[in-house]
Design a protein around this motif. Structure first.
Motif, PDB file in Angstrom:
ATOM      1  N   THR A  95       0.838  -1.202   0.000  1.00  0.00           N
ATOM      2  CA  THR A  95       0.000   0.000   0.000  1.00  0.00           C
ATOM      3  C   THR A  95       0.871   1.249   0.000  1.00  0.00           C
ATOM      4  OG1 THR A  95      -0.100   0.189   2.416  1.00  0.00           O
ATOM      5  CG2 THR A  95      -1.768  -1.216   1.328  1.00  0.00           C
ATOM      6  N   ALA A  96       0.289   2.344  -0.450  1.00  0.00           N
ATOM      7  CA  ALA A  96       1.021   3.610  -0.449  1.00  0.00           C
ATOM      8  C   ALA A  96       1.324   4.046   0.981  1.00  0.00           C
ATOM      9  CB  ALA A  96       0.213   4.681  -1.168  1.00  0.00           C
ATOM     10  N   PHE A  97       0.360   3.844   1.883  1.00  0.00           N
ATOM     11  CA  PHE A  97       0.592   4.225   3.278  1.00  0.00           C
ATOM     12  C   PHE A  97       1.805   3.481   3.835  1.00  0.00           C
ATOM     13  CE2 PHE A  97       0.245   3.594   7.821  1.00  0.00           C
ATOM     14  CZ  PHE A  97      -0.067   4.869   8.297  1.00  0.00           C
ATOM     15  N   GLU A 137       4.293  11.311  -6.492  1.00  0.00           N
ATOM     16  CA  GLU A 137       3.002  11.673  -7.104  1.00  0.00           C
ATOM     17  C   GLU A 137       2.398  10.476  -7.846  1.00  0.00           C
ATOM     18  OE1 GLU A 137       1.017  14.956 -10.145  1.00  0.00           O
ATOM     19  OE2 GLU A 137       3.206  14.706 -10.088  1.00  0.00           O
ATOM     20  N   LYS A 138       3.231   9.761  -8.559  1.00  0.00           N
ATOM     21  CA  LYS A 138       2.739   8.602  -9.318  1.00  0.00           C
ATOM     22  C   LYS A 138       2.134   7.561  -8.377  1.00  0.00           C
ATOM     23  CE  LYS A 138       4.204   5.153 -12.710  1.00  0.00           C
ATOM     24  NZ  LYS A 138       5.346   4.642 -13.526  1.00  0.00           N
ATOM     25  N   THR A 175      -1.990   6.521  -7.977  1.00  0.00           N
ATOM     26  CA  THR A 175      -2.497   5.147  -7.987  1.00  0.00           C
ATOM     27  C   THR A 175      -3.312   4.875  -6.724  1.00  0.00           C
ATOM     28  OG1 THR A 175      -0.610   4.371  -9.286  1.00  0.00           O
ATOM     29  CG2 THR A 175      -1.825   2.708  -8.046  1.00  0.00           C
ATOM     30  N   ALA A 176      -2.827   5.353  -5.592  1.00  0.00           N
ATOM     31  CA  ALA A 176      -3.544   5.162  -4.328  1.00  0.00           C
ATOM     32  C   ALA A 176      -4.923   5.824  -4.386  1.00  0.00           C
ATOM     33  CB  ALA A 176      -2.727   5.735  -3.174  1.00  0.00           C
ATOM     34  N   ARG A 177      -4.990   7.003  -4.976  1.00  0.00           N
ATOM     35  CA  ARG A 177      -6.277   7.689  -5.112  1.00  0.00           C
ATOM     36  C   ARG A 177      -7.198   6.930  -6.058  1.00  0.00           C
ATOM     37  NH1 ARG A 177      -6.304  13.381  -8.029  1.00  0.00           N
ATOM     38  NH2 ARG A 177      -5.915  11.929  -9.755  1.00  0.00           N
ATOM     39  N   PRO A 204      -8.681   9.537  -0.332  1.00  0.00           N
ATOM     40  CA  PRO A 204      -9.913  10.124  -0.874  1.00  0.00           C
ATOM     41  C   PRO A 204      -9.743  10.641  -2.308  1.00  0.00           C
ATOM     42  CG  PRO A 204      -9.476  10.941   1.336  1.00  0.00           C
ATOM     43  CD  PRO A 204      -8.243  10.208   0.910  1.00  0.00           C
ATOM     44  N   ALA A 205     -10.821  10.633  -3.040  1.00  0.00           N
ATOM     45  CA  ALA A 205     -10.818  11.138  -4.414  1.00  0.00           C
ATOM     46  C   ALA A 205     -10.489  12.627  -4.455  1.00  0.00           C
ATOM     47  CB  ALA A 205     -12.176  10.882  -5.064  1.00  0.00           C
ATOM     48  N   THR A 206     -10.722  13.314  -3.337  1.00  0.00           N
ATOM     49  CA  THR A 206     -10.452  14.755  -3.266  1.00  0.00           C
ATOM     50  C   THR A 206      -8.985  15.066  -2.953  1.00  0.00           C
ATOM     51  OG1 THR A 206     -11.116  14.693  -0.944  1.00  0.00           O
ATOM     52  CG2 THR A 206     -12.796  15.331  -2.548  1.00  0.00           C
ATOM     53  N   ALA A 207      -8.198  14.050  -2.618  1.00  0.00           N
ATOM     54  CA  ALA A 207      -6.789  14.279  -2.278  1.00  0.00           C
ATOM     55  C   ALA A 207      -6.013  14.698  -3.530  1.00  0.00           C
ATOM     56  CB  ALA A 207      -6.184  13.012  -1.688  1.00  0.00           C
TER      57      ALA A 207
END
Length: 201
Positions: free
Chosen positions: A87-89, A140-141, A145-147, A153-156
């Protein structure tokens, strides 16, 4: 059949890897500008003529140092975390906490070489800036992908988050050079991860 290239002159009589490691430490400690050819030859245990014959000029040696650093544990831990964590986190958590440890490792100069080897030379400064900015693009890439996968969130905004985490890392590098301990940098990493955008349940 082509004729093999004949190298003129005597072959190097020194350990190239050891000499490169010595140059890396010196550039890492002092930066590009403050490191002289005399400093380099003294640390590397070679004569100026051997340095020029084996590595080219100071800039060419510095480029080789940066390339070797990128393949070392201190240089590749970001890309390793990106590749290995599911995961990105988890990837960003690992990056920041690894940075806290690596930037304060007593076996190497403090901080990150890409942040430490600042230069007044315009070409070198641009070269280093572009290398540092590559982290923003990589982050950013992964965050995009995480978004897209709903991890954040889609708003991130992936670009703003990437810039934020890059700034934290560069700040941690400078704090390490200023004497911050691994525990202090771990606290910074903890606070930075607290800003991770959570999705709503």
């Amino acid at each position: 059949m082509s004729t093999p290239e004949v190298r003129r002159g005597r072959p190097p009589t020194f350990d190239r890897a050891a000499a490169l490691a010595a140059a890396t430490r010196l550039f890492w400690q002092n930066g590009y500008e403050a490191t002289s050819i005399h400093d380099l030859t003294e640390a590397m245990g070679i004569r100026p003529g051997s340095l020029y014959a084996a590595f080219g000029d100071k800039r060419a040696l510095f480029n080789e140092v940066i390339e070797a650093y990128g393949r070392s544990p201190a240089g590749e831990f970001i890309w390793a975390a990106m590749a290995r964590e599911a995961t990105a986190f988890a990837a960003f958590h690992r990056i920041l906490f690894d940075a806290a440890t690596m930037y304060t490792d007593p076996e190497t100069p403090a901080g990150n070489l890409l942040c430490s080897a600042a230069a007044a030379d315009v070409d070198v400064a641009i070269y280093m800036r572009d290398l540092r900015n590559a982290s923003v693009d990589t982050f950013e890439k992964r965050l995009t992908t995480a978004r897209d996968e709903g991890e954040i969130p889609a708003t991130a905004d992936p670009r703003k988050l990437a810039a934020y985490f890059t700034t934290v890392m560069h700040g941690m590098s400078q704090r390490a050079r200023d004497g911050a301990t691994a525990a202090e940098l771990t606290d910074t990493a903890d606070l930075a991860m607290a800003a991770w955008p959570a999705t709503t349940a």
